[in-house]
Design an enzyme around this catalytic site. Sequence first.
Site, PDB file in Angstrom:
ATOM      1  N   HIS A  17       4.856 -11.777   5.078  1.00 22.68           N
ATOM      2  CA  HIS A  17       4.744 -10.256   5.077  1.00 22.68           C
ATOM      3  C   HIS A  17       5.983  -9.905   6.007  1.00 22.68           C
ATOM      4  CE1 HIS A  17       0.237  -9.878   5.238  1.00 22.68           C
ATOM      5  NE2 HIS A  17       0.413  -9.811   4.127  1.00 22.68           N
ATOM      6  N   LYS A  41     -12.084  -4.812   1.805  1.00 18.94           N
ATOM      7  CA  LYS A  41     -12.370  -5.683   3.568  1.00 18.94           C
ATOM      8  C   LYS A  41     -12.100  -5.010   4.183  1.00 18.94           C
ATOM      9  CE  LYS A  41      -8.329  -8.133   1.946  1.00 18.94           C
ATOM     10  NZ  LYS A  41      -6.985  -8.641   1.370  1.00 18.94           N
ATOM     11  N   ARG A  90       2.327 -15.576  -3.627  1.00 20.42           N
ATOM     12  CA  ARG A  90       2.340 -16.629  -3.228  1.00 20.42           C
ATOM     13  C   ARG A  90       1.558 -17.351  -4.428  1.00 20.42           C
ATOM     14  NH1 ARG A  90      -2.383 -15.072   0.625  1.00 20.42           N
ATOM     15  NH2 ARG A  90      -2.868 -13.797  -1.340  1.00 20.42           N
ATOM     16  N   SER A 127      -3.913 -13.756   5.823  1.00 21.13           N
ATOM     17  CA  SER A 127      -4.400 -13.462   7.002  1.00 21.13           C
ATOM     18  C   SER A 127      -5.830 -13.323   7.611  1.00 21.13           C
ATOM     19  CB  SER A 127      -4.301 -11.647   6.541  1.00 21.13           C
ATOM     20  OG  SER A 127      -3.054 -11.131   6.994  1.00 21.13           O
TER      21      SER A 127
HETATM   22  N1  COA Z   1       3.600 -13.741   2.204  1.00 19.04           N
HETATM   23  C1  COA Z   1       1.680 -14.634   3.033  1.00 19.04           C
HETATM   24  N2  COA Z   1       0.358 -13.632   2.431  1.00 19.04           N
HETATM   25  C2  COA Z   1       0.281 -12.251   2.003  1.00 19.04           C
HETATM   26  C3  COA Z   1       1.947 -12.009   1.340  1.00 19.04           C
HETATM   27  C4  COA Z   1       2.881 -12.368   2.135  1.00 19.04           C
HETATM   28  N3  COA Z   1       4.391 -12.056   1.480  1.00 19.04           N
HETATM   29  N4  COA Z   1       1.804 -10.432   0.547  1.00 19.04           N
HETATM   30  C5  COA Z   1       0.233 -10.657   0.262  1.00 19.04           C
HETATM   31  N5  COA Z   1      -0.384 -11.651   1.661  1.00 19.04           N
HETATM   32  C6  COA Z   1      -2.192 -11.962   1.992  1.00 19.04           C
HETATM   33  C7  COA Z   1      -2.263 -11.520   3.063  1.00 19.04           C
HETATM   34  O1  COA Z   1      -2.122 -12.144   4.539  1.00 19.04           O
HETATM   35  C8  COA Z   1      -3.917 -10.831   2.119  1.00 19.04           C
HETATM   36  O2  COA Z   1      -4.320 -12.301   2.786  1.00 19.04           O
HETATM   37  P1  COA Z   1      -6.476 -12.213   2.906  1.00 19.04           P
HETATM   38  O3  COA Z   1      -6.828 -11.185   1.362  1.00 19.04           O
HETATM   39  O4  COA Z   1      -6.410 -13.131   3.432  1.00 19.04           O
HETATM   40  O5  COA Z   1      -6.304 -10.739   3.799  1.00 19.04           O
HETATM   41  C9  COA Z   1      -3.296 -10.821   0.787  1.00 19.04           C
HETATM   42  O6  COA Z   1      -2.140 -11.839   0.381  1.00 19.04           O
HETATM   43  C10 COA Z   1      -3.057  -9.858   0.446  1.00 19.04           C
HETATM   44  O7  COA Z   1      -3.368  -8.630   1.171  1.00 19.04           O
HETATM   45  P2  COA Z   1      -2.821  -7.220   1.007  1.00 19.04           P
HETATM   46  O8  COA Z   1      -1.283  -7.609   0.657  1.00 19.04           O
HETATM   47  O9  COA Z   1      -2.498  -7.585   2.460  1.00 19.04           O
HETATM   48  O10 COA Z   1      -3.854  -6.820   0.140  1.00 19.04           O
HETATM   49  P3  COA Z   1      -4.574  -6.011  -0.352  1.00 19.04           P
HETATM   50  O11 COA Z   1      -4.772  -6.783  -1.435  1.00 19.04           O
HETATM   51  O12 COA Z   1      -5.537  -6.799   0.867  1.00 19.04           O
HETATM   52  O13 COA Z   1      -3.890  -4.145   0.014  1.00 19.04           O
HETATM   53  C11 COA Z   1      -3.734  -2.997  -1.058  1.00 19.04           C
HETATM   54  C12 COA Z   1      -3.842  -3.761  -0.862  1.00 19.04           C
HETATM   55  C13 COA Z   1      -4.254  -1.924   0.620  1.00 19.04           C
HETATM   56  C14 COA Z   1      -2.100  -2.264  -1.011  1.00 19.04           C
HETATM   57  C15 COA Z   1      -4.397  -1.619  -1.460  1.00 19.04           C
HETATM   58  O14 COA Z   1      -6.542  -1.613  -1.615  1.00 19.04           O
HETATM   59  C16 COA Z   1      -4.606   0.077  -2.435  1.00 19.04           C
HETATM   60  O15 COA Z   1      -3.421   0.163  -2.736  1.00 19.04           O
HETATM   61  N6  COA Z   1      -5.155   0.628  -1.569  1.00 19.04           N
HETATM   62  C17 COA Z   1      -5.469   2.004  -1.162  1.00 19.04           C
HETATM   63  C18 COA Z   1      -6.308   2.703  -2.781  1.00 19.04           C
HETATM   64  C19 COA Z   1      -5.794   2.995  -3.552  1.00 19.04           C
HETATM   65  O16 COA Z   1      -5.120   3.192  -4.424  1.00 19.04           O
HETATM   66  N7  COA Z   1      -6.487   1.606  -4.303  1.00 19.04           N
HETATM   67  C20 COA Z   1      -6.009   1.169  -6.088  1.00 19.04           C
HETATM   68  C21 COA Z   1      -4.801   0.242  -6.071  1.00 19.04           C
HETATM   69  S1  COA Z   1      -5.240   0.552  -7.774  1.00 19.04           S
END
Ligand code: COA
Length: 159
Positions: A17, A41, A90, A127
């Site tokens: 990140h 989550k 990734r 994460s």
């Molecule tokens: N390097 C390494 N790992 C990374 C990374 C990077 N640059 N970017 C993401 N990751 C990993 C994270 O650690 C995470 O791992 P995990 O699954 O073990 O937790 C995974 O990739 C993806 O997670 P993250 O980037 O935190 O995104 P998410 O998919 O959990 O979050 C939101 C998504 C919060 C952006 C999404 O749920 C959202 O928009 N929520 C609001 C409600 C909404 O609008 N919903 C409709 C969406 S269309």
Amino acid sequence: MSIALYPGTFDPPTLGHFNLIQRMVTHFDRVLVAIGHNGAKTPTFPSEERIHLLKTLTRQMGSVEVHAFDGLLVDFAKSQGVTVIVRGLRSLLDLEYEQVQAQMNRQLGGMETLFLMVDEKYRCISSTLVREIGSLGKRLHAFVPQEIEEAVFHRLSSL
Ligand code: COA
């Protein structure tokens, strides 16, 4: 002015990140790092703690702000005048999931998503793995930035 939004769960923030935020700063006038809620989550780190960790990481970066939001990502993005959402990829495994999210965010709010490839060094970090490794008592210097390693390890090892 270009305003980019980097959303995620950040539970906890990792080196991957942080690398992405550092790279975004060179391309956009303002970068908003925003903690959102992923309905699939249940976070281990409270929202206030994730805000604090991200603020600690970005305090030297004048163009970066840290936020937390409820509700739809596109609504928050619009309320902040965001011009583009940025997400990290990734591997091809991420692509299918991200493609759906990007399409939905375009449909819901006309918001475009740009993808940056995660640096090869950080491709295996997630994460979830950080939480698992920390909760088993192993230090996390290879996975999370130095500035927050102690705080992240402390919480995970006391679960
Ligand atoms: N390097 C390494 N790992 C990374 C990374 C990077 N640059 N970017 C993401 N990751 C990993 C994270 O650690 C995470 O791992 P995990 O699954 O073990 O937790 C995974 O990739 C993806 O997670 P993250 O980037 O935190 O995104 P998410 O998919 O959990 O979050 C939101 C998504 C919060 C952006 C999404 O749920 C959202 O928009 N929520 C609001 C409600 C909404 O609008 N919903 C409709 C969406 S269309």
